[in-house]
Motif scaffolding. Structure first.
Motif: not given
Length: 119
Positions: A86-89, A98-104
């Motif tokens: 997965s792509v995330f921060m 908190k998380v920021l997903l690849d989809s924004g």
């Protein structure tokens, strides 16, 4: 200086995101992630300044696994190839995860109720 709840919530989110559904490794992976986070965050946790150190505590997967996930996987005897990429921060801060997903899309995984971190 307790970060038990934040670490638990982050480890649970990571196992749900990175391991295939029904994985037999979930409990051990979560335990290894939590241990790695506790080691990393000790001395870098500032409850009165939650934004301080947020980059240091972030877990980033952007086509490559974050070193913390690599370590936890190795210690849990999980091959990286068996993880779901997965792509995330993911930010683990005092009082919130908190998380920021690849989809924004930004998602709150956990919030303890105090004022939200603006970052």
């Amino acid at each position: 200086m307790s970060f038990d709840e934040e670490v638990l919530r982050a480890a649970t989110w990571l196992s749900q995101t990175c391991l295939p559904a029904g994985s037999a490794h979930r409990i051990e992976f979560e335990r290894c992630v939590q241990a790695a986070m506790v080691e990393r965050y000790t001395g870098h946790w500032y409850p009165t300044e939650p934004h301080r150190g947020c980059a240091f505590r972030a877990i980033t997967c952007n086509g490559a696994w974050d070193p913390l996930i690599r370590r936890a996987s190795r210690e849990a005897n999980i091959q990286l190839e068996s993880l779901t990429q997965s792509v995330f921060m993911l930010w683990i801060n005092p009082g919130e995860v908190k998380v920021l997903l690849d989809s924004g899309v930004r998602k709150t995984v956990f919030h303890a109720g105090q004022k939200s971190n603006p970052y």
